[in-house]
Design a protein around this motif. Structure first.
Motif, PDB file in Angstrom:
ATOM      1  N   GLN A 106      18.766  14.422  -1.966  1.00 40.86           N
ATOM      2  CA  GLN A 106      19.471  14.689  -0.716  1.00 40.86           C
ATOM      3  C   GLN A 106      20.791  13.947  -0.742  1.00 40.86           C
ATOM      4  O   GLN A 106      20.810  12.713  -0.846  1.00 40.86           O
ATOM      5  CB  GLN A 106      18.640  14.269   0.498  1.00 40.86           C
ATOM      6  CG  GLN A 106      19.284  14.642   1.828  1.00 40.86           C
ATOM      7  CD  GLN A 106      18.414  14.344   3.027  1.00 40.86           C
ATOM      8  OE1 GLN A 106      17.592  13.436   2.998  1.00 40.86           O
ATOM      9  NE2 GLN A 106      18.582  15.113   4.103  1.00 40.86           N
ATOM     10  N   GLY A 127      24.436  13.827   4.606  1.00 44.22           N
ATOM     11  CA  GLY A 127      24.780  14.908   5.528  1.00 44.22           C
ATOM     12  C   GLY A 127      24.336  16.284   5.084  1.00 44.22           C
ATOM     13  O   GLY A 127      24.733  17.299   5.673  1.00 44.22           O
ATOM     14  N   LYS A 128      23.519  16.338   4.050  1.00 43.63           N
ATOM     15  CA  LYS A 128      23.098  17.624   3.502  1.00 43.63           C
ATOM     16  C   LYS A 128      21.590  17.787   3.573  1.00 43.63           C
ATOM     17  O   LYS A 128      20.849  16.854   3.903  1.00 43.63           O
ATOM     18  CB  LYS A 128      23.529  17.717   2.023  1.00 43.63           C
ATOM     19  CG  LYS A 128      25.030  17.708   1.811  1.00 43.63           C
ATOM     20  CD  LYS A 128      25.635  19.042   2.173  1.00 43.63           C
ATOM     21  CE  LYS A 128      27.071  19.133   1.713  1.00 43.63           C
ATOM     22  NZ  LYS A 128      27.660  20.476   1.999  1.00 43.63           N
ATOM     23  N   GLY A 129      21.153  19.013   3.236  1.00 46.00           N
ATOM     24  CA  GLY A 129      19.728  19.249   3.147  1.00 46.00           C
ATOM     25  C   GLY A 129      19.178  18.774   1.815  1.00 46.00           C
ATOM     26  O   GLY A 129      19.824  18.015   1.095  1.00 46.00           O
ATOM     27  N   LEU A 130      17.987  19.258   1.491  1.00 50.74           N
ATOM     28  CA  LEU A 130      17.316  18.834   0.257  1.00 50.74           C
ATOM     29  C   LEU A 130      17.511  19.878  -0.839  1.00 50.74           C
ATOM     30  O   LEU A 130      17.432  21.080  -0.578  1.00 50.74           O
ATOM     31  CB  LEU A 130      15.816  18.661   0.516  1.00 50.74           C
ATOM     32  CG  LEU A 130      15.345  17.355   1.124  1.00 50.74           C
ATOM     33  CD1 LEU A 130      15.894  17.158   2.515  1.00 50.74           C
ATOM     34  CD2 LEU A 130      13.827  17.321   1.161  1.00 50.74           C
ATOM     35  N   PHE A 177      12.919  16.012  -4.852  1.00 52.79           N
ATOM     36  CA  PHE A 177      14.148  16.531  -4.261  1.00 52.79           C
ATOM     37  C   PHE A 177      15.239  15.479  -4.357  1.00 52.79           C
ATOM     38  O   PHE A 177      14.962  14.286  -4.475  1.00 52.79           O
ATOM     39  CB  PHE A 177      13.959  16.832  -2.759  1.00 52.79           C
ATOM     40  CG  PHE A 177      12.951  17.892  -2.437  1.00 52.79           C
ATOM     41  CD1 PHE A 177      11.607  17.564  -2.251  1.00 52.79           C
ATOM     42  CD2 PHE A 177      13.344  19.206  -2.242  1.00 52.79           C
ATOM     43  CE1 PHE A 177      10.676  18.529  -1.909  1.00 52.79           C
ATOM     44  CE2 PHE A 177      12.421  20.178  -1.895  1.00 52.79           C
ATOM     45  CZ  PHE A 177      11.086  19.829  -1.741  1.00 52.79           C
TER      46      PHE A 177
END
Lengths: 115, 113
Positions: B38, B41-44, B36
């Motif tokens: 990232q 401040g964000k998701g994966l 992944f």
């Protein structure tokens, strides 16, 4: 909307408050997950739901209470949290078939701060 | 208990370089391995998933390899760009079916323009 949506994006609450985090997936998946991401630590699995049934509780304190009313929605109910519970809470979903080898898709998370 | 380790913890390279990120896991009885990225401040964002029966998987400038017997995976990024700057995470499932993932701490990558 597409993908995995989490609301709210940010949440500040006192230790005595009760709040809920919401996750919705628009991918038609049958499994959903909650993870916790704290600073300087790897992502930690909290809960797994497969076909709305909880299949994993990774020794999570009872002040965190998950709910999965259907395969598209997942909630995390919070009450009497502690300062160390401040973290980014991530929701994910995946399609589980016989082989179980499908990728997990993540939302952008809820940044939780406990005062 | 499965443990996942990622080396290096941080990496800063000039734009255009090819680079390799490393991931190792202690229990080789895995069903797959997922990489992944990232952003802050964000998701994966899922990059690649390698099945246990595969040796490698490619997507654009990314190539991931898997050596189950030695408990290692590498993510190769060709011709790096500033937009590749992010934290890269590898993860393996706890088991088969609807199982959560065990993650490494990630490699924080900075590509200098």
């Amino acid at each position: 909307e597409t993908g995995v949506t989490q609301t709210p994006r940010h949440l500040v609450m006192g230790m005595t408050n009760k709040k809920s985090l919401k996750c919705e997936q628009h991918l038609g998946h049958n499994a959903m997950y909650w993870y916790k991401q704290s600073a300087k630590k790897p992502l930690e699995l909290m809960f797994v739901y497969n076909f709305k049934e909880q299949t994993e509780n990774n020794s999570v304190p009872s002040r965190f209470s998950p709910e999965c009313p259907n395969s598209s929605h997942l909630f995390l109910h919070l009450h009497t949290l502690q300062p160390e519970d401040s973290a980014l809470y991530l929701c994910a979903s995946s399609q589980v078939d016989g082989g179980g080898n499908q990728p997990q898709h993540f939302g952008d998370g809820t940044r939780l701060s406990i005062l | 208990k499965q443990e996942v380790t990622q080396i290096p913890a941080a990496l800063s390279v000039p734009e255009g370089e090819n680079l390799v990120l490393n991931c190792s896991f202690t229990d080789s009885a895995i069903y797959n391995l997922q990489w992944f990225r990232q952003d802050p401040g964000k998701g994966l964002t899922s990059l690649l998933l390698i099945q246990s029966s595969q040796r490698e998987q490619t997507s654009g400038r990314l190539n991931a390899s898997l050596d189950k017997s030695s408990g290692r995976s590498t993510l190769y990024i060709a011709a790096s760009q500033p937009g590749d700057s992010a934290t890269y995470l590898c993860a393996v499932p706890l088991g088969g079916g609807a199982d959560g993932l065990t993650f490494g701490k990630g490699t924080h990558l900075i590509i200098q323009p």
